[in-house]
Design a protein around this motif. Structure first.
Motif, PDB file in Angstrom:
ATOM      1  N   LEU A  33       0.900  -1.119  -0.159  1.00 28.06           N
ATOM      2  CA  LEU A  33       0.029   0.189  -0.031  1.00 28.06           C
ATOM      3  C   LEU A  33       0.883   1.190  -0.119  1.00 28.06           C
ATOM      4  O   LEU A  33       0.768   2.268  -0.834  1.00 28.06           O
ATOM      5  CB  LEU A  33      -0.908   0.020   1.272  1.00 28.06           C
ATOM      6  CG  LEU A  33      -2.064  -1.003   1.275  1.00 28.06           C
ATOM      7  CD1 LEU A  33      -2.704  -1.134   2.751  1.00 28.06           C
ATOM      8  CD2 LEU A  33      -3.040  -0.762   0.275  1.00 28.06           C
ATOM      9  N   ARG A  34       1.827   1.265   0.939  1.00 26.83           N
ATOM     10  CA  ARG A  34       2.817   2.463   0.807  1.00 26.83           C
ATOM     11  C   ARG A  34       3.548   2.555  -0.484  1.00 26.83           C
ATOM     12  O   ARG A  34       3.773   3.765  -1.048  1.00 26.83           O
ATOM     13  CB  ARG A  34       3.786   2.258   1.912  1.00 26.83           C
ATOM     14  CG  ARG A  34       3.125   2.366   3.426  1.00 26.83           C
ATOM     15  CD  ARG A  34       4.115   2.481   4.475  1.00 26.83           C
ATOM     16  NE  ARG A  34       3.442   2.665   5.653  1.00 26.83           N
ATOM     17  CZ  ARG A  34       2.853   1.805   6.694  1.00 26.83           C
ATOM     18  NH1 ARG A  34       3.254   0.329   6.325  1.00 26.83           N
ATOM     19  NH2 ARG A  34       2.527   1.867   7.783  1.00 26.83           N
ATOM     20  N   GLN A  35       4.152   1.590  -1.100  1.00 33.30           N
ATOM     21  CA  GLN A  35       4.802   1.670  -2.238  1.00 33.30           C
ATOM     22  C   GLN A  35       3.886   2.184  -3.178  1.00 33.30           C
ATOM     23  O   GLN A  35       4.234   2.855  -4.222  1.00 33.30           O
ATOM     24  CB  GLN A  35       5.265   0.222  -2.760  1.00 33.30           C
ATOM     25  CG  GLN A  35       6.403  -0.298  -2.001  1.00 33.30           C
ATOM     26  CD  GLN A  35       7.028  -1.640  -2.371  1.00 33.30           C
ATOM     27  OE1 GLN A  35       7.259  -1.874  -3.413  1.00 33.30           O
ATOM     28  NE2 GLN A  35       7.103  -2.355  -1.467  1.00 33.30           N
ATOM     29  N   ALA A  36       2.574   1.607  -3.294  1.00 35.89           N
ATOM     30  CA  ALA A  36       1.749   2.165  -4.441  1.00 35.89           C
ATOM     31  C   ALA A  36       1.272   3.592  -4.117  1.00 35.89           C
ATOM     32  O   ALA A  36       1.416   4.497  -5.142  1.00 35.89           O
ATOM     33  CB  ALA A  36       0.446   1.350  -4.272  1.00 35.89           C
ATOM     34  N   GLY A  42       1.055   9.742  -4.134  1.00 34.26           N
ATOM     35  CA  GLY A  42      -0.076  10.155  -3.214  1.00 34.26           C
ATOM     36  C   GLY A  42      -1.534  10.290  -3.789  1.00 34.26           C
ATOM     37  O   GLY A  42      -2.563  10.480  -2.979  1.00 34.26           O
ATOM     38  N   ASN A  43      -1.592   9.970  -5.100  1.00 35.61           N
ATOM     39  CA  ASN A  43      -2.813  10.101  -5.606  1.00 35.61           C
ATOM     40  C   ASN A  43      -3.489   8.643  -5.147  1.00 35.61           C
ATOM     41  O   ASN A  43      -2.965   7.415  -5.677  1.00 35.61           O
ATOM     42  CB  ASN A  43      -2.758  10.180  -7.142  1.00 35.61           C
ATOM     43  CG  ASN A  43      -4.082  10.311  -8.009  1.00 35.61           C
ATOM     44  OD1 ASN A  43      -4.723   9.240  -7.866  1.00 35.61           O
ATOM     45  ND2 ASN A  43      -4.484  11.163  -8.518  1.00 35.61           N
ATOM     46  N   LYS A  44      -4.619   8.671  -4.692  1.00 36.43           N
ATOM     47  CA  LYS A  44      -5.183   7.318  -4.120  1.00 36.43           C
ATOM     48  C   LYS A  44      -5.751   6.468  -5.330  1.00 36.43           C
ATOM     49  O   LYS A  44      -5.697   5.463  -5.439  1.00 36.43           O
ATOM     50  CB  LYS A  44      -6.210   7.634  -3.081  1.00 36.43           C
ATOM     51  CG  LYS A  44      -5.406   8.011  -1.851  1.00 36.43           C
ATOM     52  CD  LYS A  44      -6.006   8.249  -0.660  1.00 36.43           C
ATOM     53  CE  LYS A  44      -5.399   8.487   0.413  1.00 36.43           C
ATOM     54  NZ  LYS A  44      -5.857   9.555   1.336  1.00 36.43           N
ATOM     55  N   SER A  45      -6.535   7.339  -6.198  1.00 31.70           N
ATOM     56  CA  SER A  45      -6.959   6.536  -7.477  1.00 31.70           C
ATOM     57  C   SER A  45      -6.044   5.750  -8.107  1.00 31.70           C
ATOM     58  O   SER A  45      -6.186   4.619  -8.891  1.00 31.70           O
ATOM     59  CB  SER A  45      -7.693   7.518  -8.353  1.00 31.70           C
ATOM     60  OG  SER A  45      -8.726   8.088  -7.589  1.00 31.70           O
ATOM     61  N   SER A  46      -5.017   6.449  -8.190  1.00 32.07           N
ATOM     62  CA  SER A  46      -3.875   5.781  -9.144  1.00 32.07           C
ATOM     63  C   SER A  46      -3.242   4.693  -8.571  1.00 32.07           C
ATOM     64  O   SER A  46      -3.002   3.590  -8.991  1.00 32.07           O
ATOM     65  CB  SER A  46      -2.499   6.903  -9.620  1.00 32.07           C
ATOM     66  OG  SER A  46      -3.225   7.745 -10.311  1.00 32.07           O
ATOM     67  N   LEU A  51      -2.657  -1.491  -7.801  1.00 32.09           N
ATOM     68  CA  LEU A  51      -2.781  -2.661  -6.962  1.00 32.09           C
ATOM     69  C   LEU A  51      -3.748  -3.625  -7.421  1.00 32.09           C
ATOM     70  O   LEU A  51      -4.126  -4.533  -6.904  1.00 32.09           O
ATOM     71  CB  LEU A  51      -3.115  -2.326  -5.520  1.00 32.09           C
ATOM     72  CG  LEU A  51      -1.677  -1.471  -4.874  1.00 32.09           C
ATOM     73  CD1 LEU A  51      -2.355  -0.923  -3.350  1.00 32.09           C
ATOM     74  CD2 LEU A  51      -0.527  -2.694  -4.573  1.00 32.09           C
ATOM     75  N   GLY A  52      -4.633  -3.043  -8.406  1.00 33.01           N
ATOM     76  CA  GLY A  52      -6.010  -3.907  -9.135  1.00 33.01           C
ATOM     77  C   GLY A  52      -6.996  -3.832  -7.838  1.00 33.01           C
ATOM     78  O   GLY A  52      -7.683  -4.717  -7.980  1.00 33.01           O
ATOM     79  N   LEU A  53      -7.286  -2.661  -7.176  1.00 33.61           N
ATOM     80  CA  LEU A  53      -8.194  -2.516  -6.150  1.00 33.61           C
ATOM     81  C   LEU A  53      -9.155  -1.449  -6.554  1.00 33.61           C
ATOM     82  O   LEU A  53      -8.668  -0.645  -7.513  1.00 33.61           O
ATOM     83  CB  LEU A  53      -7.508  -2.175  -4.780  1.00 33.61           C
ATOM     84  CG  LEU A  53      -6.670  -3.170  -4.248  1.00 33.61           C
ATOM     85  CD1 LEU A  53      -5.947  -2.573  -2.942  1.00 33.61           C
ATOM     86  CD2 LEU A  53      -7.258  -4.489  -3.926  1.00 33.61           C
TER      87      LEU A  53
END
Length: 68
Positions: A33-36, A42-46, A51-53
């Motif tokens: 999660l931190r790596q993504a 910091g863009n949560k959608s990206s 992560l395929g979530l």
């Protein structure tokens, strides 16, 4: 973890090795999660896409682990 995260393409077999002492899946998930988030600046959608979530699932997991 999403099956997408723990499966590898057939040509990547052998890239990851389970250490003799084992792993803690929750710590692995937190690290991913931190790596993504870092890769997505910091863009949560990206980060969710990486992560395929879904974004909602990513937000749930971030809250679960107290990751900002």
């Amino acid at each position: 973890l999403s099956p997408h995260l723990v499966s590898l393409p057939t040509d990547a077999t052998g890239l990851l090795h389970l250490p003799p002492e084992g792993i803690q899946p929750e710590k692995l998930e937190q690290d991913l999660l931190r790596q993504a988030l870092s890769l997505a600046h910091g863009n949560k959608s990206s980060a969710a896409r990486l992560l395929g979530l879904s974004r909602a699932t990513l937000l749930y997991r971030l809250e679960k682990y107290g990751i900002e």
